[in-house]
Design an enzyme around this catalytic site. Structure first.
Site, PDB file in Angstrom:
ATOM      1  CG  HIS A 114     -32.583   5.460  66.915  1.00  0.00           C
ATOM      2  ND1 HIS A 114     -32.831   6.165  68.064  1.00  0.00           N
ATOM      3  CD2 HIS A 114     -32.896   4.156  67.200  1.00  0.00           C
ATOM      4  CE1 HIS A 114     -33.266   5.348  69.027  1.00  0.00           C
ATOM      5  NE2 HIS A 114     -33.322   4.116  68.522  1.00  0.00           N
ATOM      6  CD  GLU A 156     -31.501   1.331  67.733  1.00  0.00           C
ATOM      7  OE1 GLU A 156     -32.676   0.902  67.751  1.00  0.00           O
ATOM      8  OE2 GLU A 156     -31.000   1.981  68.685  1.00  0.00           O
ATOM      9  CG  HIS A 198     -36.256   0.589  67.344  1.00  0.00           C
ATOM     10  ND1 HIS A 198     -35.739   1.798  67.748  1.00  0.00           N
ATOM     11  CD2 HIS A 198     -37.481   0.862  66.821  1.00  0.00           C
ATOM     12  CE1 HIS A 198     -36.611   2.755  67.487  1.00  0.00           C
ATOM     13  NE2 HIS A 198     -37.681   2.207  66.927  1.00  0.00           N
ATOM     14  CD  GLU A 250     -35.648  -2.541  70.696  1.00  0.00           C
ATOM     15  OE1 GLU A 250     -34.552  -2.636  70.109  1.00  0.00           O
ATOM     16  OE2 GLU A 250     -36.036  -1.498  71.254  1.00  0.00           O
TER      17      GLU A 250
END
Length: 253
Positions: free
Chosen positions: A10, A24, A79, A141
């Site tokens: 992102h 995030e 992430h 993640e």
């Protein structure tokens, strides 16, 4: 030379997952920068390119194109999860074999060793960065931003550094990276040909609160009051010793 492409997920107009006062994009960037610094500072034979080093908007295609054009040996996308779960999980593209699976297994296991997260397992997904990268690729993640317990951990800078360390340990193992020699910065307040003179100075230093020792090096009895991996810490002690009346120097070995 191992070429590692690190992709903090992102960024810019895309905040990624949000929750508990966190975004995030900020967490992934902090983890990625710390990871980059660990690898470059502590290991030999590694070069790194990042998809972003600030709060920029970078498309998925721009990310994989950058890695492909650079000729990266490995693509690692970082992430933070969301959706009500908890813990850590990793992804590779479905149907790939070694070395992608081997790298993923090693890195995943090292991260789990380092962090206090539930292990949600090693998974596959048709994510763009895994599908369009021409080199072995993995996506991690790291906790759930919308889970209060995970978020509490993710708010800690030291915990984010631990996540980065886990990734670094995994990459180092997977690619057999060699650690750089440790440089010690030593603080010395005297060197003598006669041991009794060195002992006298060491005793004086101890009386003023310094942890002094006498070492025989290069034919001289040297009085040392500290040794550090950080030059800044060594200089700080040397300044303290000078203020106490000692002729302190800092040298490295």
């Amino acid at each position: 030379m191992v070429k590692l492409f690190i992709d903090p997920g992102h960024g810019g107009s895309d905040p990624g997952a949000v929750g508990n006062g966190l975004q995030e994009k900020n967490l992934t960037l902090q983890i990625a920068i710390t990871l980059r610094d660990i690898l470059l500072n502590e290991y030999e034979g590694v070069t790194i390119l990042m998809s972003r080093t600030g709060d920029q908007t970078v498309s998925l295609s721009e990310r994989t194109n950058a890695a492909n054009n650079w000729g990266a040996d490995y693509y690692l996308s970082i992430h933070i999860n969301a959706g009500g779960g908890t813990g850590f999980e990793s992804y590779i593209y479905p149907g790939v074999g070694a070395p992608t699976t081997t790298y993923r297994d090693i890195i995943h296991d090292e991260i789990i060793k380092a962090v206090d997260f539930v292990d949600r397992g090693k998974k596959t997904a048709n994510f763009h960065v895994l599908r369009e990268s021409r080199m072995p690729a993995m996506l991690t993640e790291n906790g759930f931003i919308d889970n209060p317990n995970d978020a509490k951990k993710l708010k800690s800078t030291s915990f984010l550094a631990t996540i980065a360390t886990g990734h670094a340990n995994g990459l180092a193992r997977a690619f057999n990276l060699t650690r750089k020699p440790t440089i010690l910065y030593k603080v010395q307040i005297g060197a003598f040909r006669i041991k009794s003179n060195a002992d006298k100075l060491a005793a004086d230093a101890r009386s003023k609160g310094f942890d002094a020792i006498v070492l025989l090096r290069d034919g001289l009895y040297k009085v040392q009051i500290g040794a550090f991996t950080s030059k800044e810490n060594a200089e700080s002690l040397a300044t303290k010793a000078r203020n106490a009346g000692f002729d302190a120097i800092v040298y490295s070995e």
